[in-house]
Design an enzyme around this catalytic site. Structure first.
Site, PDB file in Angstrom:
ATOM      1  N   LYS A 170     -12.460 -33.466  12.370  1.00 15.75           N
ATOM      2  CA  LYS A 170     -11.311 -34.015  13.100  1.00 15.75           C
ATOM      3  C   LYS A 170     -11.539 -35.499  13.377  1.00 15.75           C
ATOM      4  O   LYS A 170     -12.673 -35.941  13.474  1.00 15.75           O
ATOM      5  CB  LYS A 170     -11.164 -33.289  14.442  1.00 15.75           C
ATOM      6  N   ARG A 174      -8.302 -18.704  12.832  1.00 14.19           N
ATOM      7  CA  ARG A 174      -7.773 -17.518  12.158  1.00 14.19           C
ATOM      8  C   ARG A 174      -8.887 -16.737  11.455  1.00 14.19           C
ATOM      9  O   ARG A 174      -8.792 -15.528  11.296  1.00 14.19           O
ATOM     10  CB  ARG A 174      -6.673 -17.935  11.175  1.00 14.19           C
TER      11      ARG A 174
HETATM   12  N1  BES Z   1      -8.143 -25.671  17.649  1.00 17.62           N
HETATM   13  C1  BES Z   1      -7.266 -26.229  16.688  1.00 17.62           C
HETATM   14  C2  BES Z   1      -5.810 -26.243  17.159  1.00 17.62           C
HETATM   15  C3  BES Z   1      -5.503 -27.159  18.314  1.00 17.62           C
HETATM   16  C4  BES Z   1      -5.118 -28.454  18.067  1.00 17.62           C
HETATM   17  C5  BES Z   1      -5.581 -26.719  19.600  1.00 17.62           C
HETATM   18  C6  BES Z   1      -4.831 -29.295  19.117  1.00 17.62           C
HETATM   19  C7  BES Z   1      -5.299 -27.557  20.668  1.00 17.62           C
HETATM   20  C8  BES Z   1      -4.924 -28.852  20.413  1.00 17.62           C
HETATM   21  C9  BES Z   1      -7.320 -25.434  15.393  1.00 17.62           C
HETATM   22  O1  BES Z   1      -8.554 -24.891  15.082  1.00 17.62           O
HETATM   23  C10 BES Z   1      -6.995 -26.376  14.288  1.00 17.62           C
HETATM   24  O2  BES Z   1      -7.742 -27.272  14.064  1.00 17.62           O
HETATM   25  N2  BES Z   1      -5.868 -26.137  13.619  1.00 17.62           N
HETATM   26  C11 BES Z   1      -5.435 -26.951  12.556  1.00 17.62           C
HETATM   27  C12 BES Z   1      -5.002 -26.045  11.428  1.00 17.62           C
HETATM   28  C13 BES Z   1      -4.712 -26.778  10.152  1.00 17.62           C
HETATM   29  C14 BES Z   1      -5.988 -27.304   9.557  1.00 17.62           C
HETATM   30  C15 BES Z   1      -4.026 -25.819   9.218  1.00 17.62           C
HETATM   31  C16 BES Z   1      -4.264 -27.803  13.040  1.00 17.62           C
HETATM   32  O3  BES Z   1      -3.425 -27.297  13.793  1.00 17.62           O
HETATM   33  O4  BES Z   1      -4.226 -28.980  12.691  1.00 17.62           O
HETATM   34 MN    MN Z   2      -9.794 -26.232  14.033  1.00 14.43          MN
END
Ligand code: BES
Ligand code: MN
Ligand code: ZN
Length: 503
Positions: free
Chosen positions: A280, A354
C-alpha cells in the site's frame, strides 16, 4: 461507571449534578422537569432565559440546584419532541456526560425521559450506554496524566419520571451497561497498535473472554491450520514473523431450548495490512491497524452475550494474521489451495481479507449453523460507496438480509444493502486456478462478496463490509475520534433476533 435506578424524585438525588433533558418548543419544561423548576423556585426557567437555552440538540446550560440534595443542574437539549428518537437521546446524554467529565464531576443523577417513541427500558439502555461510550478515552499511551481525560464520572443515578418505571429502567440499564462493555472492549482492541495487538494477542483476548458465563474458546496455531489445509489463512500470514491464529469461540447458555437456532459469526482479523508485496502507499497506512475490526466486533459481541445470556447457540470464528511483505511472503501470481479444496490465484496480495475469510467461512460451514454472518473491513470500494453512514450488507438470502436489516435498525448500527449475484461470482473466475482474488475495480465490494460466496455455498450467509464504519476521524457525542466499536450492537441484535424465533 456504576448505574443505579432511583424513583424517589429528582430533588432527593445526592449527586454533584442533576442532568435534565429539555425539548425545543413552547412548553419546554414538562413533567418531572417542571416539578424540579417549581421546587428550585424557577432556577431552570431563569438559567434557560439567561443563557438563551432553547432545547436545541446537544445545547447545554448549567444552573444552581437550591432546595435539592444535588450541587448543580445541567440542562441538555433534546431537540423537537416530534422528531425525538434513541439517537437524539443518546447524543444528548453523551454530550452531557462529556461536559461532566470535563469538570471532573464524579456523581450524576439523570432524569430518564420516557416517551412513546423511546419507551422506558429503551430510554434507560440508551442513556447508560451513551454516557459510558462518551467518556471513553482512547489516549491510552499518553504518559502525561494531564493529557488523559480522567475517568471522573463514577456513579450515575437513573431517575424515573414516574412510579412503575423502575423495573423497565433496571432492565434497560442492565442491557445498556452490557452493550457498552462489549463496545469498549472492541474499541480498545481496534485502537491498539499492531506492534502490541498481534494475532497471538487477539487470541489471548479471546481466551480471556472464555472466563465469562457460557463461553468457550479454542485457538489453532499454524501447525493445526496446516493440518486442516487452511491455505488461504496460511498464505496471507506467511510473510510475517507473527504466526497466524484461528480463533474459535462458542457461546451456549445453560438452559438452551432444543429448538434454539445455532448461528455463526465470522470475522476478519488482519492485525496489520501493509498490502503485502502489492504494498500500500505510505499515506494513512497506519489506519490499517484497524483491519481486525470485524474480529474485534465479534469479541465484543461475545462479551455482551456472556452478560445478557440470550437463548441462542452462537459460534464465532476469527482468522487472524498479519499481512506483510518479506522474503517468504506470498507473491502476485502465486496459487493457494484453500481449505475447501479450491485453488486461488493471488493476483493482488492486498486482497488478503477474502483469502483468510474463505477458510474461516468453510470451517464455520462444517459446523452446520442455521445461518452465518461475517464482518470484515474488506474493501475501499465499500467505503467509497457508503462512506461512514452504513456498513455494506450483501446476501442472496432474502430472509437473512431482512433479519439483519431489522436488527440493524433496532440496534443503532446501520447497514445498507449492496448487490450480490451470479455476475459477481463470474468476475472472480481464475486464469490458471479456480478463482482469482481480485476482479475488476468497479463494484469491488460486490465482487469481493462474490468471491466469498464460493466458500459459504450451502448455508444461508450474509456478508458485512464494515471498512468505513470501524473508525472516525471526528469527535462525535458518543464516539470520540478513533475506533467506534461498530458491529457489537448489530451482532448482538442478530443473536437476539435468532433467539426470539425470527429465524
Ligand atoms: N483492508 C483493506 C480494505 C480497507 C481499505 C479497509 C481502506 C479500510 C480502509 C483490504 O484488505 C484491501 O486492501 N482491499 C483492497 C482490495 C483490492 C486490492 C481488490 C482495496 O479495497 O483496495
Ligand atoms: Mn488489503
Ligand atoms: Zn485488509
Amino acid at each position: 461507571m456504576r448505574f443505579t435506578v432511583k424513583n424517589d424524585g429528582l430533588e432527593t438525588v445526592k449527586a454533584q449534578v442533576l442532568i435534565v433533558g429539555v425539548h425545543t418548543g413552547a412548553r419546554r419544561l414538562r413533567g418531572a422537569a417542571a416539578r424540579l423548576d417549581r421546587r428550585t423556585r424557577g432556577t431552570l426557567t431563569r438559567a434557560m432565559a439567561l443563557e438563551g437555552f432553547s432545547g436545541k440538540k446537544k445545547e447545554l446550560a448549567w444552573a444552581e440546584a437550591p432546595r435539592t440534595a444535588a450541587k448543580q443542574i445541567l440542562l441538555v437539549g433534546l431537540g423537537p419532541s416530534d422528531a425525538f428518537d434513541g439517537k437524539a437521546l443518546g447524543d444528548a446524554m453523551g454530550t452531557a456526560a462529556s461536559a461532566c467529565q470535563k469538570r471532573g464531576i464524579a456523581t450524576a443523577g439523570v432524569l430518564v425521559p420516557v416517551s412513546r417513541s423511546v419507551p422506558a427500558s429503551e430510554a434507560a439502555q440508551t442513556v447508560a450506554m451513551a454516557m459510558e461510550l462518551a467518556c471513553y478515552d482512547p489516549a491510552m499511551y499518553k504518559t502525561d496524566p494531564e493529557e488523559r481525560k480522567k475517568a471522573s464520572l463514577r456513579r450515575v443515578d437513573l431517575v424515573a419520571e414516574r412510579e412503575g418505571q423502575t423495573k423497565a429502567l433496571n432492565e434497560g440499564k442492565r442491557r445498556g451497561a452490557a452493550l457498552a462493555d462489549g463496545i469498549l472492549l472492541t474499541r480498545d482492541l481496534v485502537n491498539r497498535p499492531a506492534n502490541e495487538l498481534t494475532p497471538r494477542l487477539l487470541a489471548r483476548e479471546a481466551r480471556l473472554l472464555a472466563r465469562g458465563k457460557g463461553i468457550r474458546c479454542r485457538v489453532a496455531g499454524p501447525a493445526e491450520c496446516r493440518r486442516r489445509g487452511m491455505g488461504g489463512l496460511l498464505g496471507v500470514g506467511q510473510g510475517s514473523a507473527e504466526p497466524v491464529q484461528f480463533i474459535q469461540l462458542e457461546y451456549r447458555p445453560t438452559r438452551l431450548p432444543r429448538s434454539a437456532p445455532k448461528i455463526a459469526f465470522v470475522g476478519k482479523g488482519i492485525t496489520f495490512d501493509t498490502g503485502g508485496i502489492s504494498l500500500k502507499p505510505a499515506a494513512n497506512m497506519d489506519q490499517m491497524k484497524t483491519d481486525m475490526g470485524g474480529a474485534a466486533a465479534i469479541l465484543g459481541a461475545f462479551k455482551v452475550l456472556s452478560i445478557l445470556q440470550p437463548a441462542v447457540h452462537v459460534l464465532g470464528y476469527i482468522a487472524a494474521a498479519e499481512n506483510m511483505p518479506g522474503g517468504k511472503a506470498v507473491k502476485p501470481g502465486d496459487v493457494l489451495r484453500m481449505m475447501n479444496g479450491m485453488t486461488v490465484e493471488v493476483n493482488n496480495t492486498d486482497a488478503e481479507g477474502r483469502l483468510v475469510l474463505a477458510d474461516a467461512l468453510h470451517f464455520a460451514k462444517l459446523r452446520k449453523p442455521d445461518f452465518m454472518v461475517d464482518a470484515a473491513t474488506l474493501t475501499g470500494a465499500c467505503m467509497i460507496a457508503l462512506g461512514d453512514v452504513a456498513g455494506g450488507l450483501m446476501s442472496e438470502d432474502e430472509k437473512l438480509a431482512r433479519l439483519i436489516e431489522e436488527a440493524a435498525q433496532r440496534s443503532g448500527d446501520p447497514v445498507w444493502r449492496l448487490p450480490l449475484s451470479e455476475v459477481h461470482r463470474t468476475r472472480m473466475k481464475g486464469h490458471v486456478a479456480d478463482l482469482k482474488n481480485t476482479g475488476p475495480r468497479d463494484g469491488g465490494a460486490s465482487t469481493a462478496a462474490g468471491f466469498l460466496s464460493r466458500f459459504a455455498e450451502g448455508v444461508p450467509w450474509a456478508h458485512l463490509d464494515i471498512a468505513g464504519m470501524v473508525w472516525t476521524d471526528e469527535n462525535r457525542p458518543t464516539e470520540p475520534k478513533g475506533a467506534t466499536g461498530y458491529g457489537v450492537r448489530l451482532f448482538h441484535a442478530i443473536a437476539e433476533s435468532a433467539a426470539s424465533g425470527a429465524w
